[in-house]
Design an enzyme around this catalytic site. Structure first.
Site, PDB file in Angstrom:
ATOM      1  N   HIS A 107       8.974   3.332   8.515  1.00  0.00           N
ATOM      2  CA  HIS A 107       8.873   2.461   9.685  1.00  0.00           C
ATOM      3  C   HIS A 107       7.680   2.933  10.532  1.00  0.00           C
ATOM      4  O   HIS A 107       7.540   4.131  10.788  1.00  0.00           O
ATOM      5  CB  HIS A 107      10.160   2.537  10.502  1.00  0.00           C
ATOM      6  CG  HIS A 107      10.151   1.626  11.688  1.00  0.00           C
ATOM      7  ND1 HIS A 107      10.288   0.261  11.554  1.00  0.00           N
ATOM      8  CD2 HIS A 107       9.994   1.868  13.010  1.00  0.00           C
ATOM      9  CE1 HIS A 107      10.208  -0.295  12.756  1.00  0.00           C
ATOM     10  NE2 HIS A 107      10.031   0.651  13.651  1.00  0.00           N
ATOM     11  N   LEU A 128      18.723  -5.935   4.595  1.00  0.00           N
ATOM     12  CA  LEU A 128      19.700  -5.831   3.504  1.00  0.00           C
ATOM     13  C   LEU A 128      21.097  -6.050   4.077  1.00  0.00           C
ATOM     14  O   LEU A 128      21.394  -5.630   5.201  1.00  0.00           O
ATOM     15  CB  LEU A 128      19.602  -4.459   2.848  1.00  0.00           C
ATOM     16  CG  LEU A 128      18.292  -4.189   2.099  1.00  0.00           C
ATOM     17  CD1 LEU A 128      18.178  -2.715   1.732  1.00  0.00           C
ATOM     18  CD2 LEU A 128      18.179  -5.066   0.851  1.00  0.00           C
ATOM     19  N   SER A 148       7.842   6.970  10.684  1.00  0.00           N
ATOM     20  CA  SER A 148       9.073   7.708  10.385  1.00  0.00           C
ATOM     21  C   SER A 148       9.609   7.264   9.032  1.00  0.00           C
ATOM     22  O   SER A 148       9.610   6.069   8.719  1.00  0.00           O
ATOM     23  CB  SER A 148      10.165   7.393  11.426  1.00  0.00           C
ATOM     24  OG  SER A 148       9.691   7.573  12.738  1.00  0.00           O
ATOM     25  N   SER A 154       0.832  -1.208   0.000  1.00  0.00           N
ATOM     26  CA  SER A 154       0.000   0.000   0.000  1.00  0.00           C
ATOM     27  C   SER A 154       0.873   1.267   0.000  1.00  0.00           C
ATOM     28  O   SER A 154       0.500   2.275  -0.618  1.00  0.00           O
ATOM     29  CB  SER A 154      -0.978   0.001   1.174  1.00  0.00           C
ATOM     30  OG  SER A 154      -0.320   0.203   2.400  1.00  0.00           O
ATOM     31  N   ASN A 155       2.016   1.231   0.658  1.00  0.00           N
ATOM     32  CA  ASN A 155       2.915   2.400   0.580  1.00  0.00           C
ATOM     33  C   ASN A 155       3.487   2.557  -0.827  1.00  0.00           C
ATOM     34  O   ASN A 155       3.637   3.681  -1.315  1.00  0.00           O
ATOM     35  CB  ASN A 155       4.036   2.270   1.609  1.00  0.00           C
ATOM     36  CG  ASN A 155       3.608   2.744   2.977  1.00  0.00           C
ATOM     37  OD1 ASN A 155       3.453   3.938   3.193  1.00  0.00           O
ATOM     38  ND2 ASN A 155       3.376   1.819   3.895  1.00  0.00           N
ATOM     39  N   ASN A 195      13.513   4.170   3.993  1.00  0.00           N
ATOM     40  CA  ASN A 195      12.552   3.195   4.507  1.00  0.00           C
ATOM     41  C   ASN A 195      11.459   3.934   5.265  1.00  0.00           C
ATOM     42  O   ASN A 195      11.700   5.010   5.811  1.00  0.00           O
ATOM     43  CB  ASN A 195      13.256   2.213   5.454  1.00  0.00           C
ATOM     44  CG  ASN A 195      12.309   1.147   5.986  1.00  0.00           C
ATOM     45  OD1 ASN A 195      11.476   0.608   5.239  1.00  0.00           O
ATOM     46  ND2 ASN A 195      12.418   0.831   7.262  1.00  0.00           N
ATOM     47  N   GLU A 235      22.592  -0.224  10.534  1.00  0.00           N
ATOM     48  CA  GLU A 235      21.897  -0.432  11.809  1.00  0.00           C
ATOM     49  C   GLU A 235      20.382  -0.486  11.572  1.00  0.00           C
ATOM     50  O   GLU A 235      19.811   0.455  10.984  1.00  0.00           O
ATOM     51  CB  GLU A 235      22.233   0.729  12.764  1.00  0.00           C
ATOM     52  CG  GLU A 235      21.690   0.518  14.158  1.00  0.00           C
ATOM     53  CD  GLU A 235      21.656   1.814  14.972  1.00  0.00           C
ATOM     54  OE1 GLU A 235      20.882   1.879  15.925  1.00  0.00           O
ATOM     55  OE2 GLU A 235      22.392   2.763  14.619  1.00  0.00           O
ATOM     56  N   LEU A 236      19.731  -1.536  12.047  1.00  0.00           N
ATOM     57  CA  LEU A 236      18.290  -1.712  11.807  1.00  0.00           C
ATOM     58  C   LEU A 236      17.490  -0.489  12.275  1.00  0.00           C
ATOM     59  O   LEU A 236      17.568  -0.110  13.453  1.00  0.00           O
ATOM     60  CB  LEU A 236      17.787  -2.967  12.551  1.00  0.00           C
ATOM     61  CG  LEU A 236      16.281  -3.217  12.461  1.00  0.00           C
ATOM     62  CD1 LEU A 236      15.868  -3.591  11.047  1.00  0.00           C
ATOM     63  CD2 LEU A 236      15.848  -4.290  13.453  1.00  0.00           C
ATOM     64  N   ASP A 237      16.765   0.125  11.349  1.00  0.00           N
ATOM     65  CA  ASP A 237      15.902   1.274  11.641  1.00  0.00           C
ATOM     66  C   ASP A 237      16.662   2.391  12.367  1.00  0.00           C
ATOM     67  O   ASP A 237      16.080   3.145  13.168  1.00  0.00           O
ATOM     68  CB  ASP A 237      14.676   0.837  12.478  1.00  0.00           C
ATOM     69  CG  ASP A 237      13.834  -0.206  11.753  1.00  0.00           C
ATOM     70  OD1 ASP A 237      13.718  -0.117  10.520  1.00  0.00           O
ATOM     71  OD2 ASP A 237      13.303  -1.118  12.427  1.00  0.00           O
TER      72      ASP A 237
HETATM   73  C1  GRF Z   1       3.971  -0.550   6.750  1.00  0.00           C
HETATM   74  O1  GRF Z   1       3.344  -0.402   7.982  1.00  0.00           O
HETATM   75  C2  GRF Z   1       5.383  -0.033   6.814  1.00  0.00           C
HETATM   76  O2  GRF Z   1       5.550   1.024   7.706  1.00  0.00           O
HETATM   77  C3  GRF Z   1       6.152  -1.230   7.307  1.00  0.00           C
HETATM   78  O3  GRF Z   1       5.531  -2.332   6.702  1.00  0.00           O
HETATM   79  C4  GRF Z   1       4.179  -2.023   6.388  1.00  0.00           C
HETATM   80  C5  GRF Z   1       4.029  -2.269   4.933  1.00  0.00           C
HETATM   81  O4  GRF Z   1       2.705  -2.105   4.477  1.00  0.00           O
HETATM   82  N1  GRF Z   1       7.555  -1.085   7.011  1.00  0.00           N
HETATM   83  P1  GRF Z   1       2.425  -1.989   2.919  1.00  0.00           P
HETATM   84  O5  GRF Z   1       2.978  -3.248   2.275  1.00  0.00           O
HETATM   85  O6  GRF Z   1       3.094  -0.752   2.422  1.00  0.00           O
HETATM   86  O7  GRF Z   1       0.941  -1.933   2.804  1.00  0.00           O
END
Ligand code: GRF
Length: 198
Positions: A119, A103, A146, A27-28, A117, A153-155
């Site tokens: 998060h 990664l 965010s 969805s993003n 990314n 480093e993770l996130d």
């Molecule tokens: C989102 O909540 C994003 O923040 C996280 O994973 C989820 C992915 O959702 N990293 P989508 O696949 O973008 O719907």
């Protein structure tokens, strides 16, 4: 026989070529693609790639005329295939959008400063998984998302932008996730576009 003419790379002049990595519904990714289609967008989506051939987002991308790649299994093979596909597509920056693999340091180093990314927490709080359940368990009054630069480093890379939402009485991880996700869809396209204009 005359050689085939060399066609220019399609897309708007000056718009940065972005590759999006997904693992699931995407969805993003859809929000990023939709925003990229406005005439004044600073970026265009050149490729959507996944570690999972059955990721629903790949089908959506294909239906919307975007090149897609499903990487083969195995970390080394997967990252080699992704790297090659991204370079072949002329990608200048990578947006992780629900990409559920870590990664490798090598991959991050090759694309240093060019991987973003999203998060679902107000970093530096709640790196990793189960962010909404952890925010609820902590009794937080607000949550959010965010966009950050990806480092080894993770996130942990520089935060470029955040959006906040209230936590309401009776919220569950699912209701909170839905409220945050709506903000993710607004935040990511804006922050990515701004970052690429820097
Ligand atoms: C989102 O909540 C994003 O923040 C996280 O994973 C989820 C992915 O959702 N990293 P989508 O696949 O973008 O719907």
């Amino acid at each position: 026989m005359r050689p085939e003419p060399i066609l220019p790379v399609p897309g708007r002049i000056g718009a940065k070529r972005v590759g999006i990595l997904i693992s699931g519904r995407g969805s993003n990714m859809q929000a990023l693609v939709e925003a990229s289609r406005s005439p004044d967008s600073s970026y265009q989506v050149a490729l959507v790639a996944s570690d999972r051939p059955d990721a629903p987002g790949l089908g959506w991308a294909r239906e919307h005329g975007i090149a897609t790649v499903a990487a083969p299994p195995g970390k080394a093979a997967r990252e080699a295939a992704l790297d090659a596909a991204l370079r072949d597509a002329g990608v200048e920056a990578i947006a992780l959008a629900g990409y559920m693999r870590l990664l490798s340091d090598d991959f991050v180093a090759r694309w240093r400063g060019r991987i973003l990314n999203i998060h679902p927490s107000l970093l530096p709080k709640y790196k990793g998984l189960d962010t909404h359940a952890r925010a609820l368990a902590a009794g937080d009054l607000e949550a959010g998302c965010s966009v950050h630069i990806v480092t080894e480093e993770l996130d942990g890379g520089e935060v470029l932008g955040q959006a906040r939402v209230p936590i309401r009485p009776g919220d569950t991880p699912a209701t909170l996730a839905a409220r945050v996700l709506a903000e993710e869809h607004r935040l990511y396209p804006r922050v990515l576009a701004e970052y690429l204009c820097r």
